[in-house]
Design a protein around this motif. Sequence first.
Motif, PDB file in Angstrom:
ATOM      1  N   GLU A 360     -12.443  -5.263 -13.473  1.00 49.12           N
ATOM      2  CA  GLU A 360     -11.591  -6.433 -13.659  1.00 49.12           C
ATOM      3  C   GLU A 360     -10.408  -6.411 -12.693  1.00 49.12           C
ATOM      4  N   VAL A 361      -9.916  -5.198 -12.392  1.00 47.66           N
ATOM      5  CA  VAL A 361      -8.809  -5.081 -11.447  1.00 47.66           C
ATOM      6  C   VAL A 361      -9.260  -5.526 -10.057  1.00 47.66           C
ATOM      7  N   ARG A 362     -10.449  -5.068  -9.669  1.00 45.34           N
ATOM      8  CA  ARG A 362     -10.982  -5.464  -8.354  1.00 45.34           C
ATOM      9  C   ARG A 362     -11.235  -6.968  -8.318  1.00 45.34           C
ATOM     10  N   LYS A 363     -11.785  -7.492  -9.398  1.00 45.04           N
ATOM     11  CA  LYS A 363     -12.080  -8.922  -9.470  1.00 45.04           C
ATOM     12  C   LYS A 363     -10.801  -9.743  -9.348  1.00 45.04           C
ATOM     13  N   HIS A 364      -9.764  -9.294 -10.045  1.00 48.51           N
ATOM     14  CA  HIS A 364      -8.489 -10.005 -10.010  1.00 48.51           C
ATOM     15  C   HIS A 364      -7.857  -9.920  -8.615  1.00 48.51           C
ATOM     16  N   GLY A 365      -7.978  -8.752  -8.001  1.00 49.46           N
ATOM     17  CA  GLY A 365      -7.445  -8.572  -6.651  1.00 49.46           C
ATOM     18  C   GLY A 365      -8.172  -9.432  -5.635  1.00 49.46           C
ATOM     19  N   ASP A 366      -9.507  -9.488  -5.737  1.00 45.92           N
ATOM     20  CA  ASP A 366     -10.289 -10.312  -4.814  1.00 45.92           C
ATOM     21  C   ASP A 366      -9.966 -11.793  -4.981  1.00 45.92           C
ATOM     22  N   GLN A 367      -9.745 -12.210  -6.244  1.00 48.70           N
ATOM     23  CA  GLN A 367      -9.403 -13.610  -6.490  1.00 48.70           C
ATOM     24  C   GLN A 367      -8.038 -13.944  -5.889  1.00 48.70           C
ATOM     25  N   ALA A 368      -7.092 -13.019  -6.038  1.00 50.59           N
ATOM     26  CA  ALA A 368      -5.764 -13.225  -5.456  1.00 50.59           C
ATOM     27  C   ALA A 368      -5.847 -13.271  -3.936  1.00 50.59           C
ATOM     28  N   PHE A 369      -6.699 -12.404  -3.352  1.00 51.29           N
ATOM     29  CA  PHE A 369      -6.886 -12.385  -1.903  1.00 51.29           C
ATOM     30  C   PHE A 369      -7.477 -13.710  -1.430  1.00 51.29           C
ATOM     31  N   LEU A 370      -8.471 -14.201  -2.171  1.00 49.69           N
ATOM     32  CA  LEU A 370      -9.108 -15.469  -1.834  1.00 49.69           C
ATOM     33  C   LEU A 370      -8.098 -16.614  -1.864  1.00 49.69           C
ATOM     34  N   GLU A 371      -7.209 -16.579  -2.845  1.00 54.48           N
ATOM     35  CA  GLU A 371      -6.220 -17.648  -3.018  1.00 54.48           C
ATOM     36  C   GLU A 371      -4.964 -17.418  -2.177  1.00 54.48           C
ATOM     37  N   GLN A 372      -4.986 -16.373  -1.342  1.00 56.68           N
ATOM     38  CA  GLN A 372      -3.883 -16.035  -0.446  1.00 56.68           C
ATOM     39  C   GLN A 372      -2.589 -15.688  -1.197  1.00 56.68           C
ATOM     40  N   ASP A 373      -2.756 -15.149  -2.405  1.00 55.91           N
ATOM     41  CA  ASP A 373      -1.617 -14.611  -3.157  1.00 55.91           C
ATOM     42  C   ASP A 373      -1.532 -13.130  -2.799  1.00 55.91           C
ATOM     43  N   PHE A 374      -0.976 -12.838  -1.634  1.00 55.75           N
ATOM     44  CA  PHE A 374      -1.102 -11.514  -1.056  1.00 55.75           C
ATOM     45  C   PHE A 374      -0.296 -10.437  -1.785  1.00 55.75           C
ATOM     46  N   GLU A 375       0.817 -10.791  -2.365  1.00 57.47           N
ATOM     47  CA  GLU A 375       1.592  -9.791  -3.101  1.00 57.47           C
ATOM     48  C   GLU A 375       0.846  -9.323  -4.346  1.00 57.47           C
ATOM     49  N   THR A 376       0.204 -10.265  -5.068  1.00 56.34           N
ATOM     50  CA  THR A 376      -0.610  -9.888  -6.228  1.00 56.34           C
ATOM     51  C   THR A 376      -1.802  -9.056  -5.794  1.00 56.34           C
ATOM     52  N   ALA A 377      -2.412  -9.460  -4.679  1.00 55.13           N
ATOM     53  CA  ALA A 377      -3.557  -8.705  -4.159  1.00 55.13           C
ATOM     54  C   ALA A 377      -3.154  -7.272  -3.822  1.00 55.13           C
ATOM     55  N   ILE A 378      -1.978  -7.103  -3.232  1.00 57.56           N
ATOM     56  CA  ILE A 378      -1.491  -5.753  -2.909  1.00 57.56           C
ATOM     57  C   ILE A 378      -1.357  -4.930  -4.180  1.00 57.56           C
ATOM     58  N   ASP A 379      -0.799  -5.507  -5.231  1.00 53.59           N
ATOM     59  CA  ASP A 379      -0.630  -4.787  -6.498  1.00 53.59           C
ATOM     60  C   ASP A 379      -1.978  -4.357  -7.077  1.00 53.59           C
ATOM     61  N   CYS A 380      -2.935  -5.278  -7.080  1.00 54.62           N
ATOM     62  CA  CYS A 380      -4.261  -4.966  -7.649  1.00 54.62           C
ATOM     63  C   CYS A 380      -4.987  -3.916  -6.827  1.00 54.62           C
ATOM     64  N   TYR A 381      -5.002  -4.087  -5.523  1.00 57.79           N
ATOM     65  CA  TYR A 381      -5.687  -3.115  -4.673  1.00 57.79           C
ATOM     66  C   TYR A 381      -5.009  -1.747  -4.739  1.00 57.79           C
ATOM     67  N   SER A 382      -3.690  -1.736  -4.861  1.00 57.54           N
ATOM     68  CA  SER A 382      -2.969  -0.459  -4.990  1.00 57.54           C
ATOM     69  C   SER A 382      -3.355   0.238  -6.286  1.00 57.54           C
ATOM     70  N   CYS A 402      -3.208  -8.053   3.821  1.00 61.38           N
ATOM     71  CA  CYS A 402      -2.134  -8.521   2.938  1.00 61.38           C
ATOM     72  C   CYS A 402      -0.771  -8.047   3.441  1.00 61.38           C
ATOM     73  N   TYR A 403      -0.720  -6.782   3.855  1.00 60.33           N
ATOM     74  CA  TYR A 403       0.533  -6.243   4.387  1.00 60.33           C
ATOM     75  C   TYR A 403       0.942  -6.981   5.669  1.00 60.33           C
ATOM     76  N   LEU A 404      -0.031  -7.335   6.496  1.00 62.69           N
ATOM     77  CA  LEU A 404       0.283  -8.069   7.721  1.00 62.69           C
ATOM     78  C   LEU A 404       0.863  -9.439   7.406  1.00 62.69           C
ATOM     79  N   PHE A 405       0.286 -10.109   6.407  1.00 63.85           N
ATOM     80  CA  PHE A 405       0.817 -11.400   5.980  1.00 63.85           C
ATOM     81  C   PHE A 405       2.239 -11.253   5.432  1.00 63.85           C
ATOM     82  N   CYS A 406       2.519 -10.132   4.820  1.00 67.22           N
ATOM     83  CA  CYS A 406       3.842  -9.894   4.207  1.00 67.22           C
ATOM     84  C   CYS A 406       4.817  -9.196   5.152  1.00 67.22           C
ATOM     85  N   ASN A 407       4.474  -9.180   6.458  1.00 64.62           N
ATOM     86  CA  ASN A 407       5.343  -8.594   7.487  1.00 64.62           C
ATOM     87  C   ASN A 407       5.667  -7.126   7.222  1.00 64.62           C
ATOM     88  N   GLN A 408       4.634  -6.360   6.870  1.00 59.19           N
ATOM     89  CA  GLN A 408       4.777  -4.921   6.676  1.00 59.19           C
ATOM     90  C   GLN A 408       3.752  -4.191   7.551  1.00 59.19           C
TER      91      GLN A 408
END
Length: 467
Positions: A360-382, A402-408
């Motif tokens: 479910e964590v991976r699923k939630h992270g992939d959904q956030a990545f798809l929707e370009q919610d990169f900060e949420t995706a970073i949290d889930c993938y972490s 995600c980090y590139l989008f967030c200037n990291q």
Amino acid sequence: MGCCNSSPSMEDPPPQNVHQNHGGSDSQITKFSFSDLNKATENFYLKNIVSENGGETSDTVYKGRLHNGGFIAVKKFMNMAWSDSNQFVEEAHRVGKLRHNSVVNLIGYCCDGNERLLVAAFMPNDTLAKRLFHRKNQTMEWEMRLRVAFCVAQALDFCSGGGFTSYNNLNAYSVLFNEDGDACLSCFGLMKEFKDDQRATGCVNSESLIFGFGTLLMNLLSGKQIPPSHAPEMIHGKSVVELIDPNLKGKFSAEEATIIFKLASQCLQYEDIESLNTKDLVTTLETLHTKTNVRALSYGMLEMAKRQDVSLNQLSTLGDACLKMDLKAIHKILVMAEDDKELVEFSFEEWLEEVKDIQEVRKHGDQAFLEQDFETAIDCYSQLIESRRMVYPSVYARRCLCYLFCNQPDRALKDGMVAQQLFPDWPTAFYLQSVALSQLNMITDSADTLKEATLLEAKRQHQEKES
């Protein structure tokens, strides 16, 4: 009237033409004798003249060479300048304390008898005037013009903060390019000889920082050499379309050009000068600079890739997107990609044991990545990475983006390297590292990594054809 009783020997020269970004209290300015500078410039030989002032001043700048081989720029004032030797030395020390990446360092002066000279770091890559007005077959790109404007605005803001409220002849001739190709403001224009009646007045004139900067913006917009006295009438009643340099051939952002046009107009209207300050200039241009910085990095990466013999025509879709620093295009590719499936199949049994708890964590992270919610995706993938013994390289690749989008970019680079460790021959890991390195302004390393990615990709394609 000489105020320099001693001078440094040419055996023990001052700092060479190197920019130093440290506090003024640590900077030192050196006293030179006239004989020292006469020797450095080969008796002020005509061939060593480097000033291109278009006749605006009779003062001359020479290229000189110290005993240790370091190059310097020497400004020789006309004989009647700076009659008050104490004031000259005082101003030289004041300017010499300024240290900023976008301001040329003043490293010394000479005050022998009636002679008045200044010594600065030598800038080897021409003036803005030469690049903008005198290179008929090489038009300065729009992105570079914005970068110059931002660098000069930063320099003026720094100088203003140091108590310098005017600049002598601020124009395209006083903007120089250092060894890295970055624009720097000449320190010579900061030296101001005040008469007794000038010290008490603070009236706005053509030497004010704001007015001068407005003229400079006009130069950058039009590509033409415009005298400061004519700049207000040149912009009055005109549109940006009428003023824009035709040599750009439409290769500029109309939105950005309009912002520059409006800022120039404000700078050149006397009634608006009091409401504008140098911080306003920086704030306005900073947003434009941030946008164009990615494009500039992409251009630098492209040029370096060419020098590294990367075949640009054979780049994959992902390789082309990474070369162009197109994060949105990279995102679309990674959403659809399954190119770490070899490792997924290899570790399927181990994955099956863990999948129930974290799917479910991976699923939630992939959904956030798809929707370009990169900060949420970073949290889930972490969370996914921290809770598993084995993680697919695609997870690191996605978090990297995600980090590139967030200037990291530093964190992005680390994830790209981990993905490479997990899957050593995976081109995607190398491509993402090249983007992170480019954002970190490590252009040569970025081009090297891009080349390695293309070689791995070509090798994989060749193997697939043979099988």
